[in-house]
Structures are given as C-alpha cells and as structure tokens.
Design a protein around this motif. Structure first.
Motif, short mmCIF file in Angstrom:
data_model
loop_
_atom_site.label_atom_id
_atom_site.label_comp_id
_atom_site.label_asym_id
_atom_site.label_seq_id
_atom_site.Cartn_x
_atom_site.Cartn_y
_atom_site.Cartn_z
N ILE A 85 0.85 -1.21 0.00
CA ILE A 85 0.00 0.00 0.00
C ILE A 85 0.88 1.26 0.00
N GLU A 90 -1.68 3.33 -6.64
CA GLU A 90 -3.03 2.77 -6.78
C GLU A 90 -2.99 1.29 -6.42
N ARG A 91 -4.15 0.71 -6.29
CA ARG A 91 -4.21 -0.73 -6.05
C ARG A 91 -3.46 -1.45 -7.18
N LEU A 114 -5.59 -7.30 0.26
CA LEU A 114 -5.59 -5.96 -0.34
C LEU A 114 -7.01 -5.46 -0.61
N THR A 115 -8.00 -6.36 -0.58
CA THR A 115 -9.39 -5.95 -0.86
C THR A 115 -10.33 -6.26 0.31
#
Length: 360
Positions: A85, A90-91, A114-115
C-alpha cells in the motif's frame, strides 16, 4: 443433498520454458501505468539472474524477495500488505507469487487482504472472505504442495495454524514450468514430493472420498510411485511428472480433505516452526495404525533416496507445549472427520495424540 460449488484455477499454462510467456500473459491485465505488478519471489533467486532477468518490470512494478525458511504467518501477510500500500499509488494490477508453497500461499493471502478489511488472522477458517482479491498468478518453483491449485493459504496465526479457505483464494492464472524446479536440493525435493504423496493417501483413504477426488488422487498417487520408486525416469521426466502429481494431488483434496498427518503436523509447525513438508514426513512415519499401506510405501521411498528424518524433536517438551500442539491438532475437525468418520472423537483422545507426538 446440497453440493459445494468449488472454484478451480481458470487458466493454466504447462510446459518447459513457459515462464518466458509471463509478460505476454500480464500485459493485458495491467489496469493503468500507476497500477503496478508486485512480484513476491523466494529469496533463493535473489542472485539468480537466470530467473530474475526474465521478469520484465515496467512503470512501478516491484520485486519483493521473501525468505521461505519459515512457514508463512498472518503477521507477515499484514506487513506485506502494508508495504505494498505504501509502495503503490493505486491498487496493484496483480500479485505474482514465484516460489514454493510458502510464496504461493503468501501471494494468495496478500491478494485477498488488499481488498478485505482487518488482519489476515480474521480470515483463518472457512468461507470468511467477503470480497474478491486482486488478480493473482502462481508460479511454482518446487513441486508437491498443491498450493498452486488449492483454495486455501496455510498460515500460522497468533492462536492457530489454519488457512484462509475461500472461493476467492485460488489463483487466476498458474504457470507450470518444470524447468524452474531443476536446482531443488534432494531432501527438499523429497519432502515436498511427499507432501503430495501424503495428500493422496489421506484423500483416498478418507470418508469424504468421492469419484471426483478419487480420479485425481489415483492419478497423483501413481505418478508419485513412478517418480520415487522407479529407476527409469530421466531428470526432466521426473520434474514434469512431479509437477503434474502436485496439481492432481491438490485437485484431489479440493473436493475432499486431508487427514491425520496434516492435522498433527499443523501442531508441530505451530509450536516448533517445523516446515510443512518435513513435518508431514515426521508425523506420517509413525501412522501405520491409520495408513498401513501408505506408510510402508513411504518407508521404501525414504530408504531408496537415503533420507534421514529428524528424531526426538518432541523429546524435551513441557506438558504445556504438548497441550498446545494437541489443541491445534484437535481444532482441525474436518481433517479428523475425513480420516476417521463422524465419531472420530471416540478414537482420538488427548492421551492418544500425546503418545504419538512423543514418538517423534
């Protein structure tokens, strides 16, 4: 009867040299120039340009080298997620895991975390993940764990050793290039190969067995016997066949479950940090009572390849330490039920488990 709708890896490439197609596979998956691909790579390849020079980095793509000397931990997943992160605007477009079971499990877990909010330990269990993970690719460099095909990531948490078992866990893409396994040391090759063999024995002798898991398990078991007992295979053939055995052994347990060896080796791993493959071997060596044929064959394979297993690893443990291992092992109820049926608690007592651990 309500049948479980299991996900499978939707895309897989198999073949020597197929690693060279990685860039072609990833390019269409890049979300934009600010969304990098993050490569999690076993640090044994850190100074190995034969592998790393073929990873084509663009824009902000990053390689993170990770040691596989210890089993993957939930805390390690959280640190990696935090690092990614901070690294990225961005992701990421995707997570690519390159290595053995440890690296593949970390890649799957990071893609999920991550989600999904919270910490990795919150998702240890069955079907707790709410959101689909980001795109993730698995590239095994050692064969046997089945991590490339499974719907779990085996993680050691603060209170238990248990995977994130979910429909969102499997890889979106796998590359099976047996050439990547060519420099694996013999003992390591044996331990992870036996992880596959033990998957098959536990699946094929389990109460959860069905025609789906049996067809895969039979094939993987036959391949393991050929690889570890015959003298006729070239090195290349053995590498290709073990890669297929690993895939099929993993598929066999997707639709069934593992058993006694895995349930007990999780206890060893949680308390002593024993690596999964060797832990399974140490336990399985003492399980004649449950898998007489399987253990007999295992001992033949062990002798043929001159493998000496560690002994006495539980010799100086305290009562508390034995109890910790027993607690971890007993918490894996689906594994015991697969091995011994619904009334497994009549057979498997704390005293019984302690007596088995004391032999190791």
């Amino acid at each position: 009867m309500n049948y479980k709708n299991f996900p499978m890896v939707p895309r897989v490439i198999f073949g020597r040299g197929s690693f060279n197609q990685l860039n072609d596979i990833l390019s269409p998956k890049r979300l934009n120039i600010n969304a990098p691909f993050i490569y999690l790579v076993d640090d044994v390849f850190k100074n190995n340009s034969w592998l790393t020079s073929r990873i084509q980095l663009s824009y902000d793509d990053k390689i993170i080298f990770i040691s596989s000397k210890e089993e993957p931990k939930t805390s390690q997943v959280d640190v990696l997620v935090e690092e990614i992160i901070l690294l990225t605007k961005e992701r990421p477009s995707g997570i690519i895991g390159i290595g053995g079971g440890t690296l593949l499990d970390l890649a799957k877990a990071v893609a999920i975390m991550l989600t999904n909010e919270g910490e990795a330990k919150d998702y240890q269990g069955w079907d707790l993940v709410k959101n689909e993970g980001i795109y993730h690719v698995g590239i095994p460099t050692i064969s046997g764990t089945g991590a490339e095909v499974s719907r779990t990531t085996v993680l050691t948490g603060p209170h238990k050793k248990l995977g994130i078992n979910s429909d969102f866990t499997p890889f979106d893409q796998v590359i099976l290039d047996s050439e990547l396994t060519k420099n694996v040391p013999t003992d390591q090759w044996f331990y992870t190969g036996m992880d596959c063999y033990i998957h098959c024995v536990e699946s094929l002798n389990g109460t959860y067995l069905n025609a789906f898991s049996q067809s895969y398990g039979d094939m993987a078991l036959d391949l393991c016997k050929e690889i570890f007992l015959s003298d006729d295979l070239s090195e290349v053939e053995a590498q290709e066949k073990l890669m297929m055995a690993s895939w099929h052994g993993g598929m066999s347990i997707v639709y069934s479950q593992v058993g006694v060896a895995h349930a007990m080796s999780y206890g060893l791993s949680y308390l002593l940090g024993t690596k999964h493959g060797i832990g399974n071997c140490i336990v399985f060596n003492h399980l004649e009572e449950f898998y007489p044929e399987g253990v007999k064959l295992f001992k033949e394979m062990k002798a043929k390849h001159h493998i000496e297993l560690p002994e006495g690893i539980c010799a100086n443990l305290s009562d508390d330490e034995f109890n910790t291992m027993i607690d971890i092992s007993l918490s894996l109820e689906p594994l015991w039920e697969n091995a011994l049926g619904k009334s497994w608690k009549k057979t498997i007592t704390r005293e019984k488990l302690r007596a088995l651990y004391q032999k190791m």
